[in-house]
Design an enzyme around this catalytic site. Structure first.
Site, mmCIF file in Angstrom:
data_model
loop_
_atom_site.group_PDB
_atom_site.id
_atom_site.type_symbol
_atom_site.label_atom_id
_atom_site.label_comp_id
_atom_site.label_asym_id
_atom_site.label_seq_id
_atom_site.Cartn_x
_atom_site.Cartn_y
_atom_site.Cartn_z
ATOM 1 N N ARG A 1 0.843 -1.197 0.000
ATOM 2 C CA ARG A 1 0.000 0.000 0.000
ATOM 3 C C ARG A 1 0.876 1.245 0.000
ATOM 4 N NH1 ARG A 1 -4.692 0.968 4.504
ATOM 5 N NH2 ARG A 1 -2.951 1.122 5.963
ATOM 6 N N SER A 2 0.551 2.160 -0.915
ATOM 7 C CA SER A 2 1.266 3.448 -0.921
ATOM 8 C C SER A 2 0.321 4.522 -0.412
ATOM 9 C CB SER A 2 1.787 3.757 -2.322
ATOM 10 O OG SER A 2 2.854 2.890 -2.642
ATOM 11 N N GLY A 3 -0.652 4.939 -1.272
ATOM 12 C CA GLY A 3 -1.605 5.961 -0.816
ATOM 13 C C GLY A 3 -2.948 5.382 -0.396
ATOM 14 N N GLY A 4 -3.212 4.105 -0.698
ATOM 15 C CA GLY A 4 -4.463 3.452 -0.286
ATOM 16 C C GLY A 4 -5.696 3.909 -1.067
ATOM 17 N N ASP B 1 -6.757 2.714 -4.006
ATOM 18 C CA ASP B 1 -7.251 1.725 -4.963
ATOM 19 C C ASP B 1 -8.774 1.668 -4.918
ATOM 20 O OD1 ASP B 1 -6.023 -0.861 -6.531
ATOM 21 O OD2 ASP B 1 -8.041 -1.238 -5.758
ATOM 22 N N TYR C 1 -3.604 10.174 -15.021
ATOM 23 C CA TYR C 1 -4.254 11.214 -15.834
ATOM 24 C C TYR C 1 -4.280 12.514 -15.039
ATOM 25 C CZ TYR C 1 -7.705 13.670 -18.695
ATOM 26 O OH TYR C 1 -8.336 14.598 -19.487
ATOM 27 N N ASN D 1 -6.430 2.530 -13.406
ATOM 28 C CA ASN D 1 -6.449 3.288 -12.147
ATOM 29 C C ASN D 1 -7.866 3.487 -11.599
ATOM 30 O OD1 ASN D 1 -3.824 3.518 -11.433
ATOM 31 N ND2 ASN D 1 -3.521 5.591 -12.207
ATOM 32 N N TYR D 2 -8.883 3.236 -12.443
ATOM 33 C CA TYR D 2 -10.252 3.203 -11.918
ATOM 34 C C TYR D 2 -10.654 1.722 -11.852
ATOM 35 C CZ TYR D 2 -10.421 8.240 -12.906
ATOM 36 O OH TYR D 2 -10.165 9.587 -12.936
HETATM 37 P P1 FDA Z 1 -2.925 1.982 -3.275
HETATM 38 O O1 FDA Z 1 -1.878 2.081 -2.239
HETATM 39 O O2 FDA Z 1 -4.267 1.498 -2.858
HETATM 40 O O3 FDA Z 1 -2.373 1.134 -4.484
HETATM 41 C C1 FDA Z 1 -3.109 0.883 -5.656
HETATM 42 C C2 FDA Z 1 -2.621 -0.410 -6.298
HETATM 43 O O4 FDA Z 1 -1.221 -0.303 -6.593
HETATM 44 C C3 FDA Z 1 -2.749 -1.640 -5.376
HETATM 45 O O5 FDA Z 1 -2.925 -2.787 -6.167
HETATM 46 C C4 FDA Z 1 -1.412 -1.681 -4.691
HETATM 47 O O6 FDA Z 1 -1.075 -2.941 -4.177
HETATM 48 C C5 FDA Z 1 -0.475 -1.253 -5.814
HETATM 49 N N1 FDA Z 1 0.703 -0.558 -5.294
HETATM 50 C C6 FDA Z 1 0.708 0.523 -4.480
HETATM 51 N N2 FDA Z 1 1.964 0.889 -4.215
HETATM 52 C C7 FDA Z 1 2.768 0.033 -4.864
HETATM 53 C C8 FDA Z 1 4.178 -0.110 -4.940
HETATM 54 N N3 FDA Z 1 4.970 0.730 -4.297
HETATM 55 N N4 FDA Z 1 4.701 -1.113 -5.664
HETATM 56 C C9 FDA Z 1 3.870 -1.971 -6.317
HETATM 57 N N5 FDA Z 1 2.520 -1.892 -6.280
HETATM 58 C C10 FDA Z 1 1.974 -0.899 -5.558
HETATM 59 N N6 FDA Z 1 -6.318 8.562 -11.133
HETATM 60 C C11 FDA Z 1 -5.924 9.368 -12.152
HETATM 61 O O7 FDA Z 1 -5.302 8.905 -13.097
HETATM 62 N N7 FDA Z 1 -6.185 10.701 -12.115
HETATM 63 C C12 FDA Z 1 -6.830 11.284 -11.081
HETATM 64 O O8 FDA Z 1 -7.048 12.504 -11.083
HETATM 65 C C13 FDA Z 1 -7.259 10.451 -9.999
HETATM 66 N N8 FDA Z 1 -7.930 10.965 -8.922
HETATM 67 C C14 FDA Z 1 -8.337 10.145 -7.900
HETATM 68 C C15 FDA Z 1 -9.045 10.672 -6.812
HETATM 69 C C16 FDA Z 1 -9.479 9.833 -5.781
HETATM 70 C C17 FDA Z 1 -10.241 10.422 -4.629
HETATM 71 C C18 FDA Z 1 -9.217 8.448 -5.852
HETATM 72 C C19 FDA Z 1 -9.699 7.525 -4.770
HETATM 73 C C20 FDA Z 1 -8.502 7.922 -6.919
HETATM 74 C C21 FDA Z 1 -8.073 8.750 -7.954
HETATM 75 N N9 FDA Z 1 -7.370 8.240 -9.047
HETATM 76 C C22 FDA Z 1 -6.970 9.072 -10.072
HETATM 77 C C23 FDA Z 1 -7.084 6.798 -9.120
HETATM 78 C C24 FDA Z 1 -5.685 6.486 -8.550
HETATM 79 O O9 FDA Z 1 -4.723 6.885 -9.492
HETATM 80 C C25 FDA Z 1 -5.554 4.974 -8.304
HETATM 81 O O10 FDA Z 1 -6.516 4.557 -7.393
HETATM 82 C C26 FDA Z 1 -4.143 4.619 -7.807
HETATM 83 O O11 FDA Z 1 -3.905 3.255 -8.026
HETATM 84 C C27 FDA Z 1 -3.966 4.944 -6.334
HETATM 85 O O12 FDA Z 1 -2.644 4.747 -5.926
HETATM 86 P P2 FDA Z 1 -2.339 4.647 -4.357
HETATM 87 O O13 FDA Z 1 -0.889 4.382 -4.188
HETATM 88 O O14 FDA Z 1 -2.944 5.797 -3.667
HETATM 89 O O15 FDA Z 1 -3.225 3.397 -3.958
#
Ligand code: FDA
Length: 513
Positions: free
Chosen positions: A85-88, A90, A165, A455-456
């Site tokens: 998990r990085s930003g959570g 997903d 995006y 990403n969605y």
């Molecule tokens: P999270 O930690 O949940 O990780 C997402 C996925 O990536 C999981 O499968 C995880 O295991 C894997 N992962 C995370 N870190 C990793 C690492 N270090 N190494 C390997 N795998 C890893 N998208 C977009 O393109 N443009 C936008 O403007 C937005 N806006 C937006 C707003 C809101 C409110 C949300 C909830 C989401 C978006 N998104 C988005 C979508 C976003 O880009 C997508 O959900 C990303 O995967 C989130 O990354 P996180 O690290 O936060 O999530």
């Protein structure tokens, strides 16, 4: 669950034997008083969190890459599933919810950022948020920027590995188009950079989803140049103000207009409390890389129907525009970008790609489905986002990165239903709304495959088997939607770097058996 706990105790012992000094400070089991707050702090979507079959038996918050290496080696030894998990953020919570027992490697402490102004590059660790990266760039120079999403609390770990995006995407493409190096820890616990991982794996993690291939610990990105001032506007139009016709016309210019301009639509519905009349509410939300006068003359030439006036426009630095689009209540300064806390909700999202303008009749059918839901439910929100492509998005080949949605796409649709605790009793109905509207839209969007944006993430598109191997054929049902023909190369890379399928989740790339 009892068996799982015992296995995880052995896992913990293995970690202790490798990192005896630090393990107690970075490991949280359900017995630990901070476990719940650590787990919940970045569960952005409460829906998967509330329905997950398993809770993590352990959460690790490493401070050094050596602890991540140990986490992988011990997990391999004890056949434990790891979620990173990085930003959570997903959409389906795959970084913190699972259909089988697991541990979380949470990268919140691996988040340093260094910007090299002279070479216009930055190294950013995977646990940093977009907001932290934007702030650090803005602190270094107001004429440098990066291309990534609008929500500051999204993590770079997941976001960059799935596309990215941005309000700058028509001018510069996606985040993945600006990644020039990365550090990843592979299935053997080795730290690899671009040179040692090779071009195949480096290609795969820039849009193919990092979680199938390893744990990414840092990205090196090239920064882009922006003027000291950019221009923003957010103009709202309702049914009475010709919104349907404006959306119809927007489809004819959205991907063709000057690439310095991106006009994104956020569409909801409302009911007048006085008359009970329903209306569509469309926010034309825009970033222009340039000044107000230039923007006004461009809009006069290409989209005069919108009636944009000087007083609708605001000039500001690119960094301030991030705060403007993030729409953070009460945000007075750019320091707010450093805050990792975000307001959480229950939600379900889906995506589509539009290659031919949707007819007025088609749009009216879409509004009808928004209206119907609004009538029944005030505890939830239902929104459509239309994000334009074209410009630089069309200049990059479909196979340059795993993200294939390039030339020929006018815009992406994002359907989202969101609700709070009170609305959760009706969660099934809210999720079903996204499915019904998606089904209605089949006639108007891309086909063979019906494309979707990783990403969605949307588990309705298909999932891997919980036990045993998922075949190439099964996975290609959802895989081709996200990656089109790039799916084959992703399977090839997976087979090469992780043949035993150690890094897996409900929608990871399967290796060929
Ligand atoms: P999270 O930690 O949940 O990780 C997402 C996925 O990536 C999981 O499968 C995880 O295991 C894997 N992962 C995370 N870190 C990793 C690492 N270090 N190494 C390997 N795998 C890893 N998208 C977009 O393109 N443009 C936008 O403007 C937005 N806006 C937006 C707003 C809101 C409110 C949300 C909830 C989401 C978006 N998104 C988005 C979508 C976003 O880009 C997508 O959900 C990303 O995967 C989130 O990354 P996180 O690290 O936060 O999530």
């Amino acid at each position: 669950q009892a068996d799982a706990s015992r296995i995880h105790d052995d896992y913990l012992k293995c970690l202790q034997s490798q990192n005896s000094d630090s393990i107690s400070t970075i490991a949280y089991t359900p017995r630990n008083t901070s476990y719940s707050s650590i787990l919940q702090s970045t569960e952005q979507n409460l829906r998967p969190a509330s329905t997950s079959l398993f809770k993590p038996t352990l959460i690790l918050t490493p401070l050094h890459s050596s602890e991540i290496q140990a986490a992988i080696r011990c997990a391999k030894k004890h056949e434990i599933q790891i979620r990173v998990r990085s930003g959570g953020h997903d959409y389906e919570g795959l970084s913190y919810a699972s259909t089988s027992p697991f541990v979380i490697v949470d990268l919140r402490n691996i988040s340093s950022i260094s910007v090299d102004r002279e070479n216009r590059t930055a190294w950013v660790e995977a646990g940093a948020t977009l907001g932290q990266l934007y702030y650090k760039i803005g602190e270094t120079s107001r004429e440098l920027a990066f291309v990534a999403g609008a929500c500051p609390t999204v993590g770079v770990g997941g976001h960059f590995s799935g596309g990215g995006y941005s309000m700058l995407s028509r001018k510069f493409g996606l985040s993945v188009d600006h990644i020039i190096d990365a550090k990843i820890i592979d299935v053997n616990g080795q730290i690899l950079d671009r040179r040692s991982m090779g071009e195949d794996l480096f290609w795969a993690i820039r849009g193919g989803g990092g979680a199938s291939f390893g744990i990414i610990i840092a990205w090196k990105v090239s920064l882009v140049s922006v003027p000291e001032k950019v221009t923003v506007f957010n103009l709202t139009k309702t049914s009475d103000q010709n919104a349907t016709q404006l959306v119809y016309q927007w489809q004819h210019i959205a991907d063709k207009i000057d690439e310095n301009l991106l006009i994104r639509l956020f569409i909801t519905s409302s009911t007048s409390p006085q008359t009970g009349k329903k209306s569509i509410v469309v926010s034309f939300t825009s970033l222009f890389v340039g000044g107000i006068d230039q923007l006004l003359s461009l809009m006069q030439k290409s989209f005069p129907e919108l009636g944009l006036a000087k007083e609708d426009c605001i000039e500001m630095s690119w960094l301030e525009s991030i705060v403007y689009f993030a729409n953070i209540p009460g945000a007075a300064s750019v320091e707010v970008l450093l805050d990792r806390n975000s307001s959480k909700s229950y939600f379900k999202g889906k995506s589509d790609y539009v290659k031919k303008p949707i007819s007025v009749k088609g749009l009216e059918g879409l509004w009808k489905r928004l209206f119907a839901e609004e009538e029944e439910d005030m505890e939830a929100y239902f929104q459509l986002q239309f994000s334009p492509y074209g410009g630089m998005m069309s200049e990059i080949s479909e196979s340059a990165t795993p993200f294939p949605h390039r030339r020929g796409n006018i815009f992406m649709i994002h359907y989202i239903a969101g609700w709070d605790e009170k609305g959760n009793a009706e969660s099934k109905r809210h999720v079903n709304w996204t499915r019904r509207i998606y089904s209605y839209m089949a006639a108007y969007v891309s086909k063979f495959p019906r494309a979707a944006y990783l990403n969605y993430r949307d588990l309705d598109l298909g999932v891997n088997k919980i036990k045993g191997n998922t075949s190439y054929k099964q996975a290609s049902i959802w895989g081709t939607k996200y990656f089109n023909q790039n799916f084959d190369r992703l399977v090839h890379v997976k087979t090469k770097v992780d043949p035993s399928n150690f890094f897996r989740n409900e929608q990871s790339i399967p290796p060929l058996s």
